[in-house]
Design an enzyme around this catalytic site. Structure first.
Site, PDB file in Angstrom:
ATOM      1  N   CYS A 280      42.466  60.686  23.492  1.00  0.00           N
ATOM      2  CA  CYS A 280      42.433  62.072  23.970  1.00  0.00           C
ATOM      3  C   CYS A 280      43.389  62.338  25.114  1.00  0.00           C
ATOM      4  CB  CYS A 280      41.019  62.444  24.386  1.00  0.00           C
ATOM      5  SG  CYS A 280      40.395  61.433  25.750  1.00  0.00           S
TER       6      CYS A 280
ATOM      7  N   CYS B 202      41.512  48.390  23.562  1.00  0.00           N
ATOM      8  CA  CYS B 202      41.811  47.349  24.542  1.00  0.00           C
ATOM      9  C   CYS B 202      42.523  47.966  25.738  1.00  0.00           C
ATOM     10  CB  CYS B 202      42.687  46.273  23.895  1.00  0.00           C
ATOM     11  SG  CYS B 202      43.397  45.101  25.070  1.00  0.00           S
TER      12      CYS B 202
ATOM     13  N   CYS C 189      35.767  43.452  32.392  1.00  0.00           N
ATOM     14  CA  CYS C 189      36.007  43.325  30.957  1.00  0.00           C
ATOM     15  C   CYS C 189      37.107  44.274  30.516  1.00  0.00           C
ATOM     16  CB  CYS C 189      34.720  43.611  30.192  1.00  0.00           C
ATOM     17  SG  CYS C 189      34.872  43.444  28.412  1.00  0.00           S
TER      18      CYS C 189
ATOM     19  N   HIS D 244      46.622  26.546  40.982  1.00  0.00           N
ATOM     20  CA  HIS D 244      47.367  27.335  39.997  1.00  0.00           C
ATOM     21  C   HIS D 244      47.408  26.729  38.604  1.00  0.00           C
ATOM     22  CE1 HIS D 244      50.324  24.248  40.878  1.00  0.00           C
ATOM     23  NE2 HIS D 244      50.241  24.569  42.169  1.00  0.00           N
TER      24      HIS D 244
END
Length: 479
Positions: A278, A295, A288, A243
């Protein structure tokens, strides 16, 4: 880079075509270093994988050392070692400097003062009464029943005297003769071994299912180790999933909070969002976060993110929240948690999606090698790029619990800046890897191959992303 001193370098080259991306730590660092990256790896950690017999030898040597120095029986030495986590130097210093009295544990069998058993209250013959150094006498039958029940419950070192409020632990040479049957005695020995290893500050049992391997280190730290037998990867200090840069206590708090607030966070766990242009429902099908014009995380214009700093990775605290109502503070606390949880969850999903890209690249490399279209070495860079991407994104995922619990101040600002730089370079690398995958599948056009400049650009991006990752870990990883 984690190093198993017992394992040898893998010679998988042309044979390692599996889809599993769990090995992304192996070999990638050295490949990146050859391209000019900083050779210092903050994750480098030396460890040894021991078999059961090798672990036993290590324990026996230390027991004999302490038993000889303190002039006690090996069974008593084991209890002392467990109590002080097998820190031999500390035990010996304490004994020499203060004449540490261990005589209270030396004599196992004592002559009882009374012929009455303290449990069943029966008067029995003197040779049927047994007592520990605490002088609490009980008949052999009661001791046998006591030990049998506790061993069946899974206790090893934790078996103590039957007397109320007496915590004196029973040495193994007192317990073993009281256990009926070899099967129960074997169980007891296994439980003892488990307790010895778990109490040892330099040893950890592999958490893999039914795995007998023990990991040994010189200095116990929250670092990545991997079992040589079952390939389980975990943090040495807490035996949970690795972690970094988050420390063990913080990740426990974060995972507990995520589990407790899972229903609250369910609504943001969906794979779909509405397009900001839209309002059409869209789905993210790659790792990605760069969509066509915006974004995925904040739905803002991608151009406004800049090339170095991601504003959407930094939570903007409300400086006036302490002066507002309790309900407003509760809403702000939930808003902050959801902000970090969404990014934590998003990178976890990106990792899963990028496994698919990795598998496609592996299959394509295998196909090309089998068709004599180059060797494994010719296509190694794509394999390495996919693994490095997973390695960097895994680190980035664990930066969000770290940031969530950080106190506001200059150090947090520095952390968020480095976190944002790492995120930017990871998204660039992710885009280039997915572009390479598209070329390999003939989606982008051309002959299905990257040009020399495209390959160089991808390898340079690998170097940049790994350097950003190491910089962040070097400054913030738990020591």
């Amino acid at each position: 880079m984690s190093v198993d001193m017992n394992s040898q370098a893998s010679d998988s080259n042309e044979e390692d075509f599996g889809g599993d991306i769990s090995t992304y730590y192996e070999g990638v660092a050295s490949d990146v270093e050859q391209q000019g990256a900083d050779s210092f790896d903050p994750e480098e950690y030396l460890f040894t994988c021991l078999t059961y017999k090798e672990s036993q030898r290590v324990l026996i040597e230390e027991v004999n050392t302490v038993a000889a120095a303190l002039k006690v029986l090996p069974a008593v030495a084991k209890l002392i070692l467990v109590h002080l986590h097998w820190k031999i130097t500390q035990i010996l210093d304490r004994y020499v400097s203060s004449s540490w009295d261990v005589t209270f544990m030396v004599s196992v069998f004592q002559a009882p003062q009374s012929l009455q058993c303290g449990v069943c209250l029966q008067v029995v013959r003197r040779d049927s009464l047994l007592a520990l150094p605490c002088q609490h006498s009980f008949c052999k039958g009661c001791w046998e029943q006591h030990c049998t029940v506790l061993v069946k419950d899974g206790l090893g070192v934790g078996i103590s005297c039957m007397a109320q409020d007496c915590s004196l632990q029973m040495p193994e040479d007192f317990v073993l003769p009281l256990l009926p049957g070899e099967e129960l005695k074997d169980k007891y020995r296994r439980y003892l071994f488990r307790d010895y290893v778990e109490s040892h500050f330099q040893l950890q049992l592999c958490p893999g299912a039914d795995c007998p391997i023990v990991i040994k280190v010189e200095e116990p730290r929250a670092r990545r180790v991997q079992c040589s037998r079952c390939s389980e990867v975990f943090c040495f200090k807490c035996r949970q999933m690795y972690h970094a840069p988050t420390d063990c206590a913080t990740i426990r708090k974060w995972l507990t909070k995520c589990a407790d607030d899972s229903e609250t966070a369910n609504y943001i766990s969906a794979h779909t969002k509405d397009c900001p242009k839209c309002n059409i429902c869209i789905e993210k099908n790659g790792g990605c976060n760069h969509m066509v014009n915006f974004c995925w995380m904040c739905l803002g214009d991608w151009k406004t993110h800049g090339s170095e700093y991601y504003e959407c990775s930094r939570y903007k605290e409300n400086p006036d929240i302490v002066n507002q109502s309790q309900q407003a503070q509760a809403r702000e606390a939930l808003k902050k948690y959801l902000f970090y949880f969404e990014r934590w969850e998003n990178h976890n999903k990106s990792l899963q999606l990028e496994v698919q890209t990795y598998q496609r690249i592996q299959e394509k490399i295998q196909e090309r090698v089998m068709n004599n279209l180059g060797t494994w070495i010719d296509w190694q860079y794509l394999h390495n790029a996919s693994r490095l991407l997973a390695k960097c994104r895994y680190t980035l995922q664990y930066t969000y619990p770290y940031a969530y619990y950080m106190e506001s101040g200059p150090r947090k600002k520095l952390f968020e800046y480095q976190q944002a730089q790492l995120e930017a370079e990871i998204e660039n690398l992710s885009w280039k890897v997915e572009r390479a995958d598209s070329y390999e599948r003939g989606v982008v056009g051309g002959e299905g191959e990257l040009s020399a400049s495209d390959r160089g650009d991808l390898e340079n991006q690998m170097h940049i992303a790994e350097k950003k990752r190491r910089t962040l870990l070097n400054g913030f990883q738990d020591t």
